[in-house]
Design a protein around this motif. Sequence first.
Motif, PDB file in Angstrom:
ATOM      1  N   ILE A 476      38.422  54.707  47.654  1.00  0.00           N
ATOM      2  CA  ILE A 476      38.934  54.186  46.377  1.00  0.00           C
ATOM      3  C   ILE A 476      39.688  55.279  45.623  1.00  0.00           C
ATOM      4  O   ILE A 476      40.005  55.106  44.440  1.00  0.00           O
ATOM      5  CB  ILE A 476      37.803  53.635  45.501  1.00  0.00           C
ATOM      6  N   GLU A 477      39.976  56.373  46.265  1.00  0.00           N
ATOM      7  CA  GLU A 477      40.645  57.494  45.597  1.00  0.00           C
ATOM      8  C   GLU A 477      41.945  57.027  44.938  1.00  0.00           C
ATOM      9  O   GLU A 477      42.768  56.361  45.557  1.00  0.00           O
ATOM     10  CB  GLU A 477      40.948  58.601  46.598  1.00  0.00           C
ATOM     11  N   GLY A 478      42.103  57.381  43.664  1.00  0.00           N
ATOM     12  CA  GLY A 478      43.307  57.019  42.926  1.00  0.00           C
ATOM     13  C   GLY A 478      43.281  55.636  42.321  1.00  0.00           C
ATOM     14  O   GLY A 478      44.221  55.268  41.597  1.00  0.00           O
ATOM     15  N   ALA A 479      42.239  54.853  42.569  1.00  0.00           N
ATOM     16  CA  ALA A 479      42.194  53.489  42.024  1.00  0.00           C
ATOM     17  C   ALA A 479      42.047  53.528  40.508  1.00  0.00           C
ATOM     18  O   ALA A 479      41.155  54.194  39.978  1.00  0.00           O
ATOM     19  CB  ALA A 479      41.035  52.715  42.639  1.00  0.00           C
ATOM     20  N   ILE A 480      42.927  52.811  39.804  1.00  0.00           N
ATOM     21  CA  ILE A 480      42.819  52.732  38.345  1.00  0.00           C
ATOM     22  C   ILE A 480      42.175  51.428  37.908  1.00  0.00           C
ATOM     23  O   ILE A 480      41.796  51.268  36.744  1.00  0.00           O
ATOM     24  CB  ILE A 480      44.199  52.892  37.671  1.00  0.00           C
ATOM     25  N   LYS A 481      42.030  50.478  38.852  1.00  0.00           N
ATOM     26  CA  LYS A 481      41.323  49.234  38.547  1.00  0.00           C
ATOM     27  C   LYS A 481      40.774  48.662  39.841  1.00  0.00           C
ATOM     28  O   LYS A 481      41.432  48.684  40.877  1.00  0.00           O
ATOM     29  CB  LYS A 481      42.255  48.220  37.882  1.00  0.00           C
ATOM     30  N   ILE A 482      39.540  48.128  39.768  1.00  0.00           N
ATOM     31  CA  ILE A 482      38.904  47.476  40.905  1.00  0.00           C
ATOM     32  C   ILE A 482      38.295  46.174  40.416  1.00  0.00           C
ATOM     33  O   ILE A 482      37.606  46.146  39.384  1.00  0.00           O
ATOM     34  CB  ILE A 482      37.810  48.366  41.526  1.00  0.00           C
ATOM     35  N   GLN A 483      38.565  45.100  41.141  1.00  0.00           N
ATOM     36  CA  GLN A 483      37.949  43.813  40.840  1.00  0.00           C
ATOM     37  C   GLN A 483      37.234  43.310  42.089  1.00  0.00           C
ATOM     38  O   GLN A 483      37.732  43.470  43.204  1.00  0.00           O
ATOM     39  CB  GLN A 483      38.995  42.798  40.376  1.00  0.00           C
ATOM     40  N   TYR A 484      36.071  42.695  41.871  1.00  0.00           N
ATOM     41  CA  TYR A 484      35.219  42.310  42.998  1.00  0.00           C
ATOM     42  C   TYR A 484      34.577  40.958  42.717  1.00  0.00           C
ATOM     43  O   TYR A 484      34.169  40.668  41.586  1.00  0.00           O
ATOM     44  CB  TYR A 484      34.133  43.369  43.186  1.00  0.00           C
ATOM     45  N   LEU A 485      34.507  40.135  43.754  1.00  0.00           N
ATOM     46  CA  LEU A 485      33.808  38.856  43.667  1.00  0.00           C
ATOM     47  C   LEU A 485      33.038  38.635  44.959  1.00  0.00           C
ATOM     48  O   LEU A 485      33.628  38.580  46.044  1.00  0.00           O
ATOM     49  CB  LEU A 485      34.800  37.705  43.448  1.00  0.00           C
ATOM     50  N   ASP A 486      31.716  38.530  44.834  1.00  0.00           N
ATOM     51  CA  ASP A 486      30.884  38.186  45.984  1.00  0.00           C
ATOM     52  C   ASP A 486      31.003  36.675  46.164  1.00  0.00           C
ATOM     53  O   ASP A 486      30.180  35.896  45.685  1.00  0.00           O
ATOM     54  CB  ASP A 486      29.433  38.612  45.730  1.00  0.00           C
ATOM     55  N   THR A 487      32.042  36.269  46.856  1.00  0.00           N
ATOM     56  CA  THR A 487      32.408  34.853  46.951  1.00  0.00           C
ATOM     57  C   THR A 487      31.277  33.969  47.458  1.00  0.00           C
ATOM     58  O   THR A 487      31.053  32.888  46.890  1.00  0.00           O
ATOM     59  CB  THR A 487      33.658  34.705  47.833  1.00  0.00           C
ATOM     60  N   PRO A 488      30.551  34.345  48.525  1.00  0.00           N
ATOM     61  CA  PRO A 488      29.484  33.455  48.993  1.00  0.00           C
ATOM     62  C   PRO A 488      28.456  33.125  47.910  1.00  0.00           C
ATOM     63  O   PRO A 488      27.983  31.994  47.830  1.00  0.00           O
ATOM     64  CB  PRO A 488      28.847  34.258  50.137  1.00  0.00           C
ATOM     65  N   ARG A 489      28.128  34.112  47.054  1.00  0.00           N
ATOM     66  CA  ARG A 489      27.168  33.838  45.973  1.00  0.00           C
ATOM     67  C   ARG A 489      27.808  33.044  44.843  1.00  0.00           C
ATOM     68  O   ARG A 489      27.163  32.191  44.231  1.00  0.00           O
ATOM     69  CB  ARG A 489      26.602  35.157  45.445  1.00  0.00           C
ATOM     70  N   ALA A 490      29.084  33.305  44.564  1.00  0.00           N
ATOM     71  CA  ALA A 490      29.758  32.567  43.492  1.00  0.00           C
ATOM     72  C   ALA A 490      29.952  31.101  43.864  1.00  0.00           C
ATOM     73  O   ALA A 490      30.035  30.233  42.984  1.00  0.00           O
ATOM     74  CB  ALA A 490      31.102  33.223  43.183  1.00  0.00           C
ATOM     75  N   ILE A 491      30.044  30.816  45.171  1.00  0.00           N
ATOM     76  CA  ILE A 491      30.219  29.426  45.609  1.00  0.00           C
ATOM     77  C   ILE A 491      29.073  28.560  45.107  1.00  0.00           C
ATOM     78  O   ILE A 491      29.258  27.368  44.813  1.00  0.00           O
ATOM     79  CB  ILE A 491      30.330  29.378  47.152  1.00  0.00           C
ATOM     80  N   ARG A 492      27.868  29.134  44.996  1.00  0.00           N
ATOM     81  CA  ARG A 492      26.724  28.357  44.503  1.00  0.00           C
ATOM     82  C   ARG A 492      27.026  27.715  43.155  1.00  0.00           C
ATOM     83  O   ARG A 492      26.596  26.600  42.871  1.00  0.00           O
ATOM     84  CB  ARG A 492      25.500  29.261  44.346  1.00  0.00           C
ATOM     85  N   LYS A 493      27.741  28.439  42.320  1.00  0.00           N
ATOM     86  CA  LYS A 493      28.002  27.958  40.968  1.00  0.00           C
ATOM     87  C   LYS A 493      29.201  27.025  40.899  1.00  0.00           C
ATOM     88  O   LYS A 493      29.286  26.177  40.025  1.00  0.00           O
ATOM     89  CB  LYS A 493      28.209  29.158  40.034  1.00  0.00           C
ATOM     90  N   GLY A 494      30.134  27.189  41.834  1.00  0.00           N
ATOM     91  CA  GLY A 494      31.336  26.356  41.790  1.00  0.00           C
ATOM     92  C   GLY A 494      31.321  25.194  42.749  1.00  0.00           C
ATOM     93  O   GLY A 494      32.233  24.355  42.709  1.00  0.00           O
TER      94      GLY A 494
END
Length: 606
Positions: A476-494
């Motif tokens: 992640i060297e140099g990253a100024i922004k990181i976004q993450y979604l654990d999709t399999p777990r989020a599917i439970r809600k959607g």
Amino acid sequence: MALIHRTALVFAGAAAICASPLLAQNDQPRPQTIVAFESSTIPEILAHPKDAALRDALLMLPARLRELPREIPDLQQAPPGIFDLVDLAFQGPVRISIVSHGADPNTGMPRISGEIAFCARDKGSADAAQRALTGLVADVRELERQPDGSLAMQTPAGEIGIGVRQGDRGRWWLGARLGDQDAVADSYAALPPAPGGTRLMSGALNLESFITPMKMMGAMMAGGNPEAAAGMAMIDNLGVLDTLSSPMDAVCWSDDAGSHTRAVVHGARGSMQRMGAGEGLTQAQVNAIPADAMAASIGRMDLGALFGMLDQFKSMSPEAQEALSMFTEQTGVDLENDILRSLSGVFAFYSSDSTGGSGLMSWVMLSGVSDHDAMLGALTKLTNLANSGMQDKFDEDGTGRYLRIAHLREGGIDYLSFQTPGLPVPFSPTIAMAGDWLVVGVSRQSVTAAARQAAGKGDGGLLTSKAFRQQWPGSIEGAIKIQYLDTPRAIRKGYGLATLLGAMLENAVRSPLGADREPGMVIPSYNDLVRGARAAVQVVRFEGDDLVMTTNADGSTIVNLTGIGGAILEPIVLATIPAGILVPAIDRARERAREIIEEQEHAPGF
């Protein structure tokens, strides 16, 4: 007919804007792509096995639309050819291009080329759509029918031709075209290729031809107005217009590992840094987010741009400077130096199991702090002032007794927790100061867990997550922004909402007239959908002078959309809860307080 006129207006409007004298420094300025876009077919975009039923259902829509005139009398007057054009829209790729050639050196008139085109399955389908279009616009007097069956329209930007043309790879396209089609073809050829797998769509955007005239007009308008000139200088110093002027392009592709997107803003480092883009995030900062996060976003910015803008604003507005001084005088807190300048520029928010089971109340926000003591001192002063003010309010209507902010210290972490003594309000917004982090959440439990994680007393952090590393195994060297979604777990809600939308599409394409058209189950069963699903990770960083955004996600569109839906629904609901619960509770408390005061006033011996 309206579509034809709108297409002409698009080309003519683009020509008027693109006639910047800066683009015509010689007799033959280099063509400059303003917009270029090309998509793949629906079957290619929805090629994943989990998307098969969705793909089939969408391809059934044109047949269902053809049935509607038999059911709705008002649609019986619809031109028959309209459905051939709908078929064309669902058949294949779409292309859009606008290219600027600057201004004509002799007349000063703008010169642009462009195309809006749809790809047909074969020449027969393209010709059928051409005949349908010709029939639909037969009454448009501005259109002239050509010997080859195509149409032509004269506009201020030049002649627009509407017809069928064979393009690259032997494909047939029906579209509206203006100007130099070789330049248009070059704009498509310059679109970024897919590094591997199948390219799903790609595009390019260059707004320099728009921004340059805007800057010139702004300078002219601000010429005799010092305040307007100062405002334009502020915008220019921030680099907003320079960033918008930077060429951008993006490509989306799929392979065995999933779907991927790479978007690049070329040469934007300088202007983005003026806008506040910070240096790269450290591993320790990213790991302030726990490994069990369901959704997370963290970024770093340089607050120097914010402070520069604040200084300019104060110099332009004595009233603002006076208001800040008055705030400091009344509270003992210097809003700029004690709070704003105590921030480090790192901001994050996330939902995780450790902060509340990845549920509605588990969302927390974090802000990095560069001066812990100054921030804590300012918050303590404001807390004491707020408590004093709420107690003073009790003398008027009795509300103050039900509101307070408690200052607690546990395990070396300071907590400021909003409480409502005597009122069964089911949430307690809390702020914590944990080392170099300010943590905010809607419950004491979520903030406590997040504060411990930020203080290094939680798990190994996001970078140790197996789901994260599967999608981003590199540095992640140099990253100024990181976004993450654990999709399999989020599917439970959607998933529930996804099944409703899927059933809506299934029923929409089925025929009430006896046609054998069955889409099947658009949304797979839950276990089938989550089996093998991958998380989504986006990393934003500078590569040389370019800003590069790279996203890796699951290969299924349904998987990704269901996960995103599950992740964004809860914050929306969360935002509505405080007002819906607290305001009625306070109103009831106020009424009860008035009743108590009235009873005391009428009591014997009062």
